[in-house]
Design a protein around this motif. Sequence first.
Motif, PDB file in Angstrom:
ATOM      1  N   SER A   1       0.764  -1.328   0.082  1.00 28.40           N
ATOM      2  CA  SER A   1      -0.062   0.110  -0.022  1.00 28.40           C
ATOM      3  C   SER A   1       0.865   1.252  -0.188  1.00 28.40           C
ATOM      4  CB  SER A   1      -1.029   0.009   1.159  1.00 28.40           C
ATOM      5  OG  SER A   1      -0.250   0.067   2.442  1.00 28.40           O
ATOM      6  N   VAL A   2       2.023   1.378   0.755  1.00 32.57           N
ATOM      7  CA  VAL A   2       2.935   2.315   0.843  1.00 32.57           C
ATOM      8  C   VAL A   2       3.443   2.558  -0.772  1.00 32.57           C
ATOM      9  CG1 VAL A   2       4.961   3.410   1.755  1.00 32.57           C
ATOM     10  CG2 VAL A   2       3.353   2.237   3.178  1.00 32.57           C
ATOM     11  N   ASN A   3       4.081   1.543  -1.116  1.00 32.62           N
ATOM     12  CA  ASN A   3       4.313   1.513  -2.554  1.00 32.62           C
ATOM     13  C   ASN A   3       3.376   1.860  -3.511  1.00 32.62           C
ATOM     14  OD1 ASN A   3       6.439   1.092  -4.418  1.00 32.62           O
ATOM     15  ND2 ASN A   3       5.851  -0.854  -4.955  1.00 32.62           N
ATOM     16  N   ALA A   4       2.245   1.623  -3.635  1.00 28.04           N
ATOM     17  CA  ALA A   4       1.223   2.235  -4.243  1.00 28.04           C
ATOM     18  C   ALA A   4       0.871   3.357  -4.099  1.00 28.04           C
ATOM     19  CB  ALA A   4      -0.213   1.424  -4.380  1.00 28.04           C
ATOM     20  N   GLN A   5       0.911   4.179  -2.979  1.00 27.68           N
ATOM     21  CA  GLN A   5       0.790   5.515  -2.925  1.00 27.68           C
ATOM     22  C   GLN A   5       1.843   6.425  -3.439  1.00 27.68           C
ATOM     23  OE1 GLN A   5       0.255   5.940   1.318  1.00 27.68           O
ATOM     24  NE2 GLN A   5      -1.895   4.847   1.266  1.00 27.68           N
ATOM     25  N   ILE A   6       3.321   5.995  -3.313  1.00 26.36           N
ATOM     26  CA  ILE A   6       4.277   6.748  -3.827  1.00 26.36           C
ATOM     27  C   ILE A   6       4.325   6.602  -5.056  1.00 26.36           C
ATOM     28  CG2 ILE A   6       6.904   6.505  -4.070  1.00 26.36           C
ATOM     29  CD1 ILE A   6       6.929   5.504  -1.064  1.00 26.36           C
ATOM     30  N   GLY A   7       3.931   5.308  -5.928  1.00 20.89           N
ATOM     31  CA  GLY A   7       3.787   5.309  -7.400  1.00 20.89           C
ATOM     32  C   GLY A   7       2.830   6.470  -7.906  1.00 20.89           C
ATOM     33  N   LYS A   8       1.765   6.859  -7.378  1.00 18.31           N
ATOM     34  CA  LYS A   8       0.668   7.807  -7.759  1.00 18.31           C
ATOM     35  C   LYS A   8       0.992   9.155  -7.603  1.00 18.31           C
ATOM     36  CE  LYS A   8      -2.870   4.292  -7.755  1.00 18.31           C
ATOM     37  NZ  LYS A   8      -3.388   3.993  -9.080  1.00 18.31           N
ATOM     38  N   ALA A   9       2.212   9.464  -6.934  1.00 13.56           N
ATOM     39  CA  ALA A   9       2.871  10.804  -6.842  1.00 13.56           C
ATOM     40  C   ALA A   9       3.047  11.432  -8.082  1.00 13.56           C
ATOM     41  CB  ALA A   9       3.964  10.885  -5.767  1.00 13.56           C
ATOM     42  N   SER A  10       3.350  10.756  -9.031  1.00  8.86           N
ATOM     43  CA  SER A  10       3.519  11.490 -10.370  1.00  8.86           C
ATOM     44  C   SER A  10       2.814  10.652 -11.516  1.00  8.86           C
ATOM     45  CB  SER A  10       4.805  11.607 -10.545  1.00  8.86           C
ATOM     46  OG  SER A  10       5.683  10.464 -11.043  1.00  8.86           O
ATOM     47  N   HIS A  11       2.637  11.532 -12.460  1.00  7.13           N
ATOM     48  CA  HIS A  11       2.182  10.641 -13.847  1.00  7.13           C
ATOM     49  C   HIS A  11       3.080  11.161 -14.970  1.00  7.13           C
ATOM     50  CE1 HIS A  11      -0.996   9.342 -16.559  1.00  7.13           C
ATOM     51  NE2 HIS A  11      -0.779  10.509 -17.323  1.00  7.13           N
ATOM     52  N   LYS A  12       3.282   9.968 -15.787  1.00  3.57           N
ATOM     53  CA  LYS A  12       4.150  10.339 -16.873  1.00  3.57           C
ATOM     54  C   LYS A  12       3.076   9.947 -17.949  1.00  3.57           C
ATOM     55  CE  LYS A  12       8.712  10.584 -15.769  1.00  3.57           C
ATOM     56  NZ  LYS A  12       9.516  11.346 -16.417  1.00  3.57           N
ATOM     57  N   PHE A  13       3.420  10.570 -19.226  1.00  6.65           N
ATOM     58  CA  PHE A  13       2.439  10.513 -20.314  1.00  6.65           C
ATOM     59  C   PHE A  13       2.755   9.105 -21.112  1.00  6.65           C
ATOM     60  CE2 PHE A  13       2.288  14.902 -19.562  1.00  6.65           C
ATOM     61  CZ  PHE A  13       1.071  15.325 -19.557  1.00  6.65           C
ATOM     62  N   LYS A  14       2.102   8.634 -22.056  1.00  4.53           N
ATOM     63  CA  LYS A  14       2.160   7.412 -22.623  1.00  4.53           C
ATOM     64  C   LYS A  14       2.415   7.442 -23.866  1.00  4.53           C
ATOM     65  CE  LYS A  14       0.945   4.841 -18.845  1.00  4.53           C
ATOM     66  NZ  LYS A  14       1.133   5.815 -17.745  1.00  4.53           N
ATOM     67  N   ALA A  15       3.378   6.513 -24.662  1.00  4.36           N
ATOM     68  CA  ALA A  15       3.438   6.844 -25.999  1.00  4.36           C
ATOM     69  C   ALA A  15       2.206   6.833 -26.970  1.00  4.36           C
ATOM     70  CB  ALA A  15       4.328   5.641 -26.562  1.00  4.36           C
ATOM     71  N   HIS A  16       1.337   6.157 -26.621  1.00  3.25           N
ATOM     72  CA  HIS A  16      -0.205   6.280 -27.617  1.00  3.25           C
ATOM     73  C   HIS A  16      -0.802   7.546 -27.348  1.00  3.25           C
ATOM     74  CE1 HIS A  16      -2.059   5.219 -23.672  1.00  3.25           C
ATOM     75  NE2 HIS A  16      -2.890   5.691 -24.191  1.00  3.25           N
ATOM     76  N   GLN A  17      -0.456   8.465 -26.523  1.00  3.31           N
ATOM     77  CA  GLN A  17      -1.123   9.900 -26.486  1.00  3.31           C
ATOM     78  C   GLN A  17      -0.226  10.715 -27.162  1.00  3.31           C
ATOM     79  OE1 GLN A  17      -0.416   9.751 -22.082  1.00  3.31           O
ATOM     80  NE2 GLN A  17      -2.610  10.385 -21.992  1.00  3.31           N
ATOM     81  N   VAL A  18       0.949  10.509 -27.588  1.00  6.88           N
ATOM     82  CA  VAL A  18       1.376  11.593 -28.258  1.00  6.88           C
ATOM     83  C   VAL A  18       0.884  12.257 -29.830  1.00  6.88           C
ATOM     84  CG1 VAL A  18       3.691  12.069 -29.555  1.00  6.88           C
ATOM     85  CG2 VAL A  18       3.780  10.956 -27.472  1.00  6.88           C
ATOM     86  N   ASP A  19       0.513  11.071 -30.506  1.00  9.72           N
ATOM     87  CA  ASP A  19      -0.067  11.570 -31.989  1.00  9.72           C
ATOM     88  C   ASP A  19      -1.480  11.982 -31.581  1.00  9.72           C
ATOM     89  OD1 ASP A  19       2.203  10.197 -33.237  1.00  9.72           O
ATOM     90  OD2 ASP A  19       1.005   8.624 -33.920  1.00  9.72           O
ATOM     91  N   ASN A  20      -2.217  11.521 -30.558  1.00 11.55           N
ATOM     92  CA  ASN A  20      -3.364  12.359 -30.302  1.00 11.55           C
ATOM     93  C   ASN A  20      -3.220  13.515 -29.684  1.00 11.55           C
ATOM     94  OD1 ASN A  20      -4.703   9.843 -30.695  1.00 11.55           O
ATOM     95  ND2 ASN A  20      -4.935   9.484 -28.729  1.00 11.55           N
ATOM     96  N   PHE A  21      -2.248  14.114 -29.099  1.00  7.73           N
ATOM     97  CA  PHE A  21      -2.148  15.357 -28.446  1.00  7.73           C
ATOM     98  C   PHE A  21      -1.842  16.159 -29.615  1.00  7.73           C
ATOM     99  CE2 PHE A  21      -0.605  14.060 -23.877  1.00  7.73           C
ATOM    100  CZ  PHE A  21      -1.884  13.538 -23.641  1.00  7.73           C
ATOM    101  N   ILE A  22      -0.715  15.674 -30.616  1.00 12.49           N
ATOM    102  CA  ILE A  22      -0.394  16.625 -31.659  1.00 12.49           C
ATOM    103  C   ILE A  22      -1.574  17.036 -32.751  1.00 12.49           C
ATOM    104  CG2 ILE A  22       0.862  16.329 -33.876  1.00 12.49           C
ATOM    105  CD1 ILE A  22       3.052  14.945 -32.066  1.00 12.49           C
ATOM    106  N   ASN A  23      -2.501  16.011 -33.131  1.00 12.93           N
ATOM    107  CA  ASN A  23      -3.912  15.898 -33.738  1.00 12.93           C
ATOM    108  C   ASN A  23      -4.770  16.959 -33.258  1.00 12.93           C
ATOM    109  OD1 ASN A  23      -3.113  14.286 -36.110  1.00 12.93           O
ATOM    110  ND2 ASN A  23      -3.376  12.586 -34.843  1.00 12.93           N
ATOM    111  N   GLU A  24      -4.862  16.997 -31.850  1.00 15.85           N
ATOM    112  CA  GLU A  24      -5.796  17.960 -31.316  1.00 15.85           C
ATOM    113  C   GLU A  24      -5.484  19.291 -31.587  1.00 15.85           C
ATOM    114  OE1 GLU A  24      -7.882  18.424 -26.925  1.00 15.85           O
ATOM    115  OE2 GLU A  24      -6.455  16.949 -27.141  1.00 15.85           O
ATOM    116  N   VAL A  25      -4.155  19.419 -31.188  1.00 14.36           N
ATOM    117  CA  VAL A  25      -3.588  20.786 -31.374  1.00 14.36           C
ATOM    118  C   VAL A  25      -3.531  21.543 -32.755  1.00 14.36           C
ATOM    119  CG1 VAL A  25      -1.632  22.383 -30.486  1.00 14.36           C
ATOM    120  CG2 VAL A  25      -2.440  20.708 -28.811  1.00 14.36           C
ATOM    121  N   TYR A  26      -2.887  20.396 -33.540  1.00 17.76           N
ATOM    122  CA  TYR A  26      -2.572  21.179 -34.848  1.00 17.76           C
ATOM    123  C   TYR A  26      -3.694  20.571 -36.097  1.00 17.76           C
ATOM    124  CZ  TYR A  26       2.000  22.108 -33.249  1.00 17.76           C
ATOM    125  OH  TYR A  26       3.175  22.811 -32.576  1.00 17.76           O
TER     126      TYR A  26
END
Length: 142
Positions: A16-41
């Motif tokens: 449980s302590v490890n799970a709480q520490i792991g949720k302290a930050s969020h990294k983006f995923k590879a599958h999001q990159v193209d979606n982000f670019i398409n949304e903005v451009y």
Amino acid sequence: MRKFYVCMMFLFFGLSVNAQIGKASHKFKAHQVDNFINEVYGDQAQKVIFSNKNLYRTFKKLILERMEIVRKSEMKGKKVPKITENGMFDTYNSNVSHDDFFDVNNFNPLKYKLVFFDASSYQVYEIDNTDYLLIIKPQPKL
């Protein structure tokens, strides 16, 4: 039998302590990159970003390696600018707007006019009306 319960208690406590520490930050995923670019451009994404391999790699590296979302408690007591202070990046897509509801898994930082390509310092922005901050690590020097 008592030792078994004590061991199980420590095991679950550790997980449980490890799970709480792991949720302290969020990294983006590879599958999001193209979606982000398409949304903005929008319909200019292919022409402006995807057709230029170096620029596309730069955006991919920016999103996947240099950006993360953390809880405000990670930067307690420090005043940081709000992500919307400089406005929306709507040059290519006039429909880009601030999300009504924040979802850490679908948040697109490219929608905002931010300092993405600074080689000298970390950029930190408060995501409006949330308990989260966007951190952009400095761009490595060549």
